[in-house]
Design a protein around this motif. Sequence first.
Motif, PDB file in Angstrom:
ATOM      1  N   TYR A  31      11.834  -9.970  -2.022  1.00 45.56           N
ATOM      2  CA  TYR A  31      10.526  -9.450  -1.661  1.00 45.56           C
ATOM      3  C   TYR A  31      10.254  -9.846  -0.221  1.00 45.56           C
ATOM      4  O   TYR A  31      10.543 -10.973   0.173  1.00 45.56           O
ATOM      5  N   VAL A  32       9.699  -8.911   0.553  1.00 49.75           N
ATOM      6  CA  VAL A  32       9.352  -9.232   1.938  1.00 49.75           C
ATOM      7  C   VAL A  32       7.912  -8.824   2.222  1.00 49.75           C
ATOM      8  O   VAL A  32       7.395  -7.874   1.643  1.00 49.75           O
ATOM      9  N   ARG A  33       7.305  -9.586   3.097  1.00 51.52           N
ATOM     10  CA  ARG A  33       6.003  -9.226   3.635  1.00 51.52           C
ATOM     11  C   ARG A  33       6.237  -8.973   5.114  1.00 51.52           C
ATOM     12  O   ARG A  33       6.715  -9.840   5.845  1.00 51.52           O
ATOM     13  N   ILE A  34       5.924  -7.761   5.542  1.00 49.78           N
ATOM     14  CA  ILE A  34       6.086  -7.353   6.932  1.00 49.78           C
ATOM     15  C   ILE A  34       4.782  -7.675   7.655  1.00 49.78           C
ATOM     16  O   ILE A  34       3.737  -7.110   7.327  1.00 49.78           O
ATOM     17  N   VAL A  35       4.835  -8.585   8.603  1.00 51.93           N
ATOM     18  CA  VAL A  35       3.629  -9.021   9.312  1.00 51.93           C
ATOM     19  C   VAL A  35       3.672  -8.487  10.740  1.00 51.93           C
ATOM     20  O   VAL A  35       4.647  -8.693  11.458  1.00 51.93           O
ATOM     21  N   ASP A  36       2.605  -7.797  11.114  1.00 49.50           N
ATOM     22  CA  ASP A  36       2.483  -7.273  12.469  1.00 49.50           C
ATOM     23  C   ASP A  36       1.185  -7.814  13.058  1.00 49.50           C
ATOM     24  O   ASP A  36       0.106  -7.615  12.490  1.00 49.50           O
ATOM     25  N   LEU A  68       6.019   2.105   8.538  1.00 46.61           N
ATOM     26  CA  LEU A  68       7.367   2.437   9.004  1.00 46.61           C
ATOM     27  C   LEU A  68       8.290   1.224   8.862  1.00 46.61           C
ATOM     28  O   LEU A  68       9.412   1.340   8.367  1.00 46.61           O
ATOM     29  N   TYR A  69       7.817   0.063   9.267  1.00 46.36           N
ATOM     30  CA  TYR A  69       8.610  -1.155   9.128  1.00 46.36           C
ATOM     31  C   TYR A  69       8.920  -1.446   7.657  1.00 46.36           C
ATOM     32  O   TYR A  69      10.024  -1.845   7.302  1.00 46.36           O
ATOM     33  N   SER A  70       7.924  -1.251   6.790  1.00 49.48           N
ATOM     34  CA  SER A  70       8.108  -1.527   5.362  1.00 49.48           C
ATOM     35  C   SER A  70       9.108  -0.554   4.748  1.00 49.48           C
ATOM     36  O   SER A  70       9.985  -0.955   3.981  1.00 49.48           O
ATOM     37  N   VAL A  71       8.981   0.724   5.082  1.00 42.90           N
ATOM     38  CA  VAL A  71       9.917   1.735   4.571  1.00 42.90           C
ATOM     39  C   VAL A  71      11.329   1.439   5.085  1.00 42.90           C
ATOM     40  O   VAL A  71      12.304   1.555   4.347  1.00 42.90           O
ATOM     41  N   ALA A  72      11.437   1.030   6.340  1.00 45.58           N
ATOM     42  CA  ALA A  72      12.755   0.679   6.896  1.00 45.58           C
ATOM     43  C   ALA A  72      13.377  -0.478   6.131  1.00 45.58           C
ATOM     44  O   ALA A  72      14.574  -0.457   5.824  1.00 45.58           O
ATOM     45  N   ALA A  73      12.576  -1.483   5.795  1.00 45.17           N
ATOM     46  CA  ALA A  73      13.086  -2.630   5.031  1.00 45.17           C
ATOM     47  C   ALA A  73      13.565  -2.187   3.653  1.00 45.17           C
ATOM     48  O   ALA A  73      14.620  -2.626   3.169  1.00 45.17           O
ATOM     49  N   LEU A  74      12.819  -1.299   3.023  1.00 41.76           N
ATOM     50  CA  LEU A  74      13.189  -0.809   1.694  1.00 41.76           C
ATOM     51  C   LEU A  74      14.426   0.088   1.753  1.00 41.76           C
ATOM     52  O   LEU A  74      15.350  -0.051   0.949  1.00 41.76           O
ATOM     53  N   GLN A  80      13.616  -5.238  -2.234  1.00 40.95           N
ATOM     54  CA  GLN A  80      13.241  -4.337  -3.314  1.00 40.95           C
ATOM     55  C   GLN A  80      11.725  -4.091  -3.314  1.00 40.95           C
ATOM     56  O   GLN A  80      11.241  -3.155  -3.934  1.00 40.95           O
ATOM     57  N   LYS A  81      10.999  -4.945  -2.616  1.00 44.44           N
ATOM     58  CA  LYS A  81       9.549  -4.801  -2.516  1.00 44.44           C
ATOM     59  C   LYS A  81       9.139  -5.237  -1.116  1.00 44.44           C
ATOM     60  O   LYS A  81       9.585  -6.268  -0.627  1.00 44.44           O
ATOM     61  N   ALA A  82       8.304  -4.420  -0.460  1.00 50.24           N
ATOM     62  CA  ALA A  82       7.838  -4.754   0.889  1.00 50.24           C
ATOM     63  C   ALA A  82       6.334  -4.538   0.950  1.00 50.24           C
ATOM     64  O   ALA A  82       5.821  -3.514   0.509  1.00 50.24           O
ATOM     65  N   SER A  83       5.639  -5.519   1.480  1.00 52.77           N
ATOM     66  CA  SER A  83       4.193  -5.459   1.605  1.00 52.77           C
ATOM     67  C   SER A  83       3.806  -5.538   3.079  1.00 52.77           C
ATOM     68  O   SER A  83       4.079  -6.534   3.745  1.00 52.77           O
ATOM     69  N   GLU A 110       0.471  -3.591  -1.817  1.00 52.38           N
ATOM     70  CA  GLU A 110       1.263  -4.795  -2.029  1.00 52.38           C
ATOM     71  C   GLU A 110       2.730  -4.459  -2.280  1.00 52.38           C
ATOM     72  O   GLU A 110       3.572  -5.341  -2.288  1.00 52.38           O
ATOM     73  N   ASP A 111       2.999  -3.165  -2.501  1.00 58.02           N
ATOM     74  CA  ASP A 111       4.371  -2.710  -2.672  1.00 58.02           C
ATOM     75  C   ASP A 111       4.487  -1.325  -2.040  1.00 58.02           C
ATOM     76  O   ASP A 111       4.080  -0.326  -2.638  1.00 58.02           O
ATOM     77  N   ALA A 112       5.023  -1.277  -0.828  1.00 57.99           N
ATOM     78  CA  ALA A 112       5.129  -0.020  -0.083  1.00 57.99           C
ATOM     79  C   ALA A 112       6.091   0.963  -0.736  1.00 57.99           C
ATOM     80  O   ALA A 112       6.062   2.153  -0.416  1.00 57.99           O
ATOM     81  N   SER A 113       6.924   0.500  -1.661  1.00 62.48           N
ATOM     82  CA  SER A 113       7.875   1.411  -2.305  1.00 62.48           C
ATOM     83  C   SER A 113       7.148   2.521  -3.064  1.00 62.48           C
ATOM     84  O   SER A 113       7.683   3.603  -3.250  1.00 62.48           O
ATOM     85  N   LYS A 114       5.905   2.277  -3.459  1.00 66.41           N
ATOM     86  CA  LYS A 114       5.115   3.302  -4.153  1.00 66.41           C
ATOM     87  C   LYS A 114       4.802   4.479  -3.232  1.00 66.41           C
ATOM     88  O   LYS A 114       4.507   5.572  -3.695  1.00 66.41           O
ATOM     89  N   HIS A 115       4.820   4.231  -1.931  1.00 70.30           N
ATOM     90  CA  HIS A 115       4.497   5.269  -0.944  1.00 70.30           C
ATOM     91  C   HIS A 115       5.724   5.698  -0.138  1.00 70.30           C
ATOM     92  O   HIS A 115       5.621   6.579   0.708  1.00 70.30           O
ATOM     93  N   CYS A 116       6.859   5.081  -0.399  1.00 74.07           N
ATOM     94  CA  CYS A 116       8.060   5.276   0.416  1.00 74.07           C
ATOM     95  C   CYS A 116       8.522   6.732   0.434  1.00 74.07           C
ATOM     96  O   CYS A 116       8.778   7.293   1.500  1.00 74.07           O
ATOM     97  N   LYS A 117       8.642   7.359  -0.718  1.00 73.24           N
ATOM     98  CA  LYS A 117       9.152   8.730  -0.803  1.00 73.24           C
ATOM     99  C   LYS A 117       8.252   9.696  -0.035  1.00 73.24           C
ATOM    100  O   LYS A 117       8.731  10.521   0.745  1.00 73.24           O
TER     101      LYS A 117
END
Length: 163
Positions: A31-36, A68-74, A80-83, A110-117
């Motif tokens: 699991y990752v948290r992308i901090v900007d 964009l960063y979260s989708v790139a990580a996924l 498997q999960k990026a916030s 809290e989980d960008a994978s829900k919006h990734c597609k």
Amino acid sequence: PPFSVALDKGRVEFCGKIDRVDRLDTDGKTYVRIVDYKTGGKPDNLKDIDALFSPIGKRNGYIFQAMLYSVAALESGIAQKASPLLIYINKAMDKKREDFVVHINKEKVEDASKHCKEFKALLELKLSELFDVNTPFSVTDDEERCLWCDFKNICERKGKKGF
């Protein structure tokens, strides 16, 4: 690794530097948290993913970047999960940390994978439009955007409000 998007006539590669990545490995998953970090602006609620790509209305570039960063990580498989999390330096002492989590339709992402597609499909569509030689360039109808545009000095809108 760079994040890329395949188009009909090639691919577009994105690369950049994420300010901070917090990582947690547990139960065989990452699991990752992308901090900007942001020096200006304020926390905002995004209506939906489509609003990030719409030529009309307010778009939030900060949320776009974090997504964009979260989708790139996924997509790269490093998580498997990026916030996505935006920390506004000018407001960091006033807010709880939870207030900086990206919100879409008033819900924490809290989980960008829900919006990734959806994000990736809209990104591919927008990039296809940008690189399509048969799609003419058109000046925005929203003149407020022109005030901060890097290209306002060469734009065909010269002579109008703000120039």
